[in-house]
Design a protein around this motif. Structure first.
Motif, short mmCIF file in Angstrom:
data_model
loop_
_atom_site.label_atom_id
_atom_site.label_comp_id
_atom_site.label_asym_id
_atom_site.label_seq_id
_atom_site.Cartn_x
_atom_site.Cartn_y
_atom_site.Cartn_z
N ASN A 1 10.30 -11.07 -5.61
CA ASN A 1 11.33 -12.02 -5.61
C ASN A 1 11.02 -13.19 -7.01
N GLN A 2 9.93 -13.81 -6.47
CA GLN A 2 9.52 -14.77 -7.66
C GLN A 2 7.98 -14.58 -7.69
N GLN A 3 7.73 -13.89 -8.68
CA GLN A 3 6.04 -13.47 -8.89
C GLN A 3 5.32 -14.79 -9.63
N ILE A 4 4.32 -15.21 -9.07
CA ILE A 4 3.57 -16.33 -9.79
C ILE A 4 2.72 -15.68 -10.79
N VAL A 5 2.78 -16.42 -12.01
CA VAL A 5 2.19 -15.94 -13.08
C VAL A 5 1.09 -17.03 -13.78
N ASN A 6 0.07 -16.83 -14.12
CA ASN A 6 -0.80 -17.75 -14.62
C ASN A 6 -1.05 -17.50 -16.13
N GLY A 7 -1.48 -18.63 -16.75
CA GLY A 7 -1.71 -18.65 -18.25
C GLY A 7 -2.20 -19.95 -18.81
N SER A 8 -2.94 -19.73 -20.04
CA SER A 8 -3.44 -21.15 -20.49
C SER A 8 -2.55 -22.11 -21.14
N ASP A 9 -2.86 -23.01 -21.67
CA ASP A 9 -1.87 -24.09 -22.62
C ASP A 9 -1.43 -23.45 -23.74
N LYS A 10 -2.19 -22.39 -24.12
CA LYS A 10 -1.72 -21.83 -25.45
C LYS A 10 -0.72 -20.96 -25.13
N VAL A 11 -0.43 -20.46 -23.93
CA VAL A 11 0.83 -19.59 -23.81
C VAL A 11 2.13 -20.59 -23.83
N ASN A 12 2.81 -20.37 -24.92
CA ASN A 12 3.79 -21.53 -25.05
C ASN A 12 5.32 -21.13 -24.73
N LEU A 13 5.27 -20.88 -23.27
CA LEU A 13 6.63 -20.37 -22.62
C LEU A 13 7.13 -21.51 -21.93
N PHE A 14 8.35 -21.27 -21.83
CA PHE A 14 9.58 -22.45 -21.24
C PHE A 14 10.47 -21.75 -20.28
N VAL A 15 10.84 -22.46 -19.38
CA VAL A 15 12.19 -22.01 -18.64
C VAL A 15 13.00 -21.35 -19.28
N ASP A 16 13.77 -20.10 -19.02
CA ASP A 16 14.33 -19.29 -19.65
C ASP A 16 13.92 -18.42 -20.69
N ASP A 17 12.82 -18.54 -21.24
CA ASP A 17 12.13 -17.52 -22.14
C ASP A 17 11.68 -16.24 -21.06
N HIS A 18 11.42 -15.35 -21.66
CA HIS A 18 11.27 -13.92 -21.04
C HIS A 18 9.84 -13.73 -21.21
N VAL A 19 9.32 -13.10 -19.96
CA VAL A 19 7.82 -12.47 -19.89
C VAL A 19 8.28 -10.74 -20.31
N PHE A 20 7.40 -10.64 -21.30
CA PHE A 20 7.45 -9.01 -21.08
C PHE A 20 6.32 -8.08 -20.64
N LEU A 21 6.56 -7.27 -20.03
CA LEU A 21 5.51 -6.19 -19.39
C LEU A 21 5.74 -5.15 -19.86
N ARG A 22 4.66 -4.18 -19.75
CA ARG A 22 4.68 -2.76 -20.20
C ARG A 22 4.34 -1.92 -18.91
N PRO A 23 5.34 -0.95 -18.56
CA PRO A 23 5.35 -0.37 -17.36
C PRO A 23 4.04 0.78 -17.54
N ALA A 24 3.40 0.86 -16.28
CA ALA A 24 2.27 1.78 -16.10
C ALA A 24 2.98 3.33 -16.18
N GLN A 25 4.12 3.56 -15.74
CA GLN A 25 4.58 4.76 -15.86
C GLN A 25 6.18 4.59 -16.01
N SER A 26 6.75 5.47 -16.53
CA SER A 26 8.35 5.36 -16.45
C SER A 26 8.83 6.07 -15.38
N GLU A 27 8.63 6.88 -14.72
CA GLU A 27 9.52 7.98 -13.99
C GLU A 27 9.99 7.00 -12.68
N ALA A 28 9.03 6.12 -12.14
CA ALA A 28 9.40 5.25 -10.89
C ALA A 28 9.79 4.15 -11.29
#
Length: 424
Positions: A371-398
């Motif tokens: 539902n709401q995954q917690i994610v941590n990062g250092s201060d170098k990660v310049n993310l703000f609310v409404d920005d997007h996090v990008f992930l690479r799937p480990a597989q495509s079929e599922a």
């Protein structure tokens, strides 16, 4: 040195040693590619978790695929790896093939309806009741001729007898492709004696059954530990049993030499190994065209990732606060700079790895959430609310199936929405 000095020196050495094992700061800003995607999604996106398919990268992977294929073989596209009717159609046109490998009865029924001129091979043995379900639904799609366009995969004599009984019950003739165990040991014919019994059963029931070919999946070849067997030796061993099976087939049924049979082999990881020499006359692949992270293997080094999950940042907080451990908020980030910030994203817990911005990580102490995954990062990660996090799937079929549609990209901009295949 007195005892007090000795203890202080030991404590200092211990602290210095511990600090040497502190995690490095892995944080960074978006790469230019993902910065453009974030801007595009903030302008035109739906602000829900989305599966993105980059058509430019996909086109390049199709080009690499064509150059990797053995020129003496046909190409069969694995439908489960690209489970969208539009995506399948796009690749079939670009790769110039109408051959598909299908692993799921609802997919089989939809593909037969959407692509009535396709050539279909089952990639795993279906329960006979699933096969019966296909024929019941097939009555609504008369343009697809199952007797000439569909090969049922059979792994054992008992299953073949089930299919024979079904063919008699429905008054249909079924094309039979026999699964060979070429070393993966996930089922299929393991000996020539077992093969003889299946061929005899097909030959004796020519009104209901016809032999269509063999399928030998050899994904194990690139995973066998080198201390047990070299990759080349594992490949040659798999080819040896496949070759022996073809020879036995023609010894038993020499009249089949003049027929066009399907000798299917490979899979994305082993596609390149068949380039110079193979007993197969068609090769299958699918995942390499979008290249999820599980397929980061040397044999697919020329392919590039073409699919990502994008999901919005819902909340941003300084430090890392855990329930009942609020006192440790600053201690976490003192030890690991990659815990200097906390983000909560829309959704989560996918089979995927954080791709951009770099340095993001799950918090194992807090736990997973869909539902709401917690994610941590250092201060170098310049993310703000409404920005997007990008992930690479480990597989495509599922993972693709967890999203109602695929969002296609061209030159970093959203182009279209393609629905996924029906799952039931």
């Amino acid at each position: 040195m007195n005892r007090r000095q000795f203890l202080l020196a030991g404590a200092a050495a211990g602290v210095a040693g511990a600090l040497a094992f502190r995690p490095d700061d892995k944080g960074d800003v978006y790469t230019p590619y993902f910065d453009q995607l974030n801007k595009s999604l903030k302008r035109d996106g739906s602000y829900v978790p989305s599966m993105l398919v980059d058509l430019d990268a996909l086109d390049e992977n199709i080009r690499v695929l064509k150059s990797t294929l053995n020129p003496e073989t046909d190409f069969r596209l694995v439908a489960k790896s690209l489970p969208s009717p539009q995506l399948l159609g796009y690749v079939m046109e670009k790769a110039n093939t109408n051959k598909l490998m299908v692993f799921h009865q609802p997919f089989l029924s939809q593909i037969a309806r959407d692509y009535p001129h396709s050539d279909l091979l089952l990639g795993k043995p279906m329960p006979v009741k699933a096969a019966q379900r296909f024929y019941q639904l097939q009555e609504a799609s008369p343009a697809f001729d199952a007797q000439s366009q569909l090969q049922w995969l059979i792994d054992s004599e008992s299953r073949l007898n089930q299919y024979l009984a079904l063919a008699k019950q429905l008054s249909v003739k079924m094309r039979i492709n026999i699964e060979l165990d070429v070393g993966l040991h996930r089922g299929g014919v393991q000996s020539l004696g077992e093969l003889d019994r299946l061929l005899t059963l097909i030959e004796e029931n020519g009104e209901q059954l016809s032999f269509a070919g063999f399928m030998g999946y050899d994904a194990h070849v690139v995973k066998v530990p080198g201390v047990l067997k070299s990759q080349q030796q594992a490949f040659e061993d798999s080819q040896e049993f496949y070759r022996a099976s073809i020879e036995r087939l023609y010894q038993r049924l020499p009249g089949l030499k003049s027929q066009s049979l399907c000798f299917n082999g490979a899979g994305s990881p082993t596609l390149a190994l068949h380039r110079e020499n193979t007993v197969a006359n068609e090769l299958s692949a699918g995942s390499c065209l979008v290249k999820p992270s599980t397929f980061d293997v040397p044999t697919l080094a020329q392919f590039q990732p073409a699919a990502y999950i994008a999901t919005p940042v819902l909340k941003k907080m300084a430090g890392t606060r855990l329930p009942s451990a609020e006192f440790a908020r600053d201690l976490f980030s003192m030890w690991d700079k990659n815990m200097q910030q906390t983000f909560f994203i829309y959704g989560g817990n996918w089979q995927a790895n954080y791709e951009s911005p770099q340095g993001l990580q799950d918090n194992r102490l807090y736990g997973q959430s869909t539902n709401q995954q917690i994610v941590n990062g250092s201060d170098k990660v310049n993310l703000f609310v409404d920005d997007h996090v990008f992930l690479r799937p480990a597989q495509s079929e599922a993972v693709f199936l967890q999203f109602g549609q695929l969002k296609t990209l061209r030159s970093g901009h959203l182009v279209d929405n393609w629905p996924i295949l029906q799952q039931a």
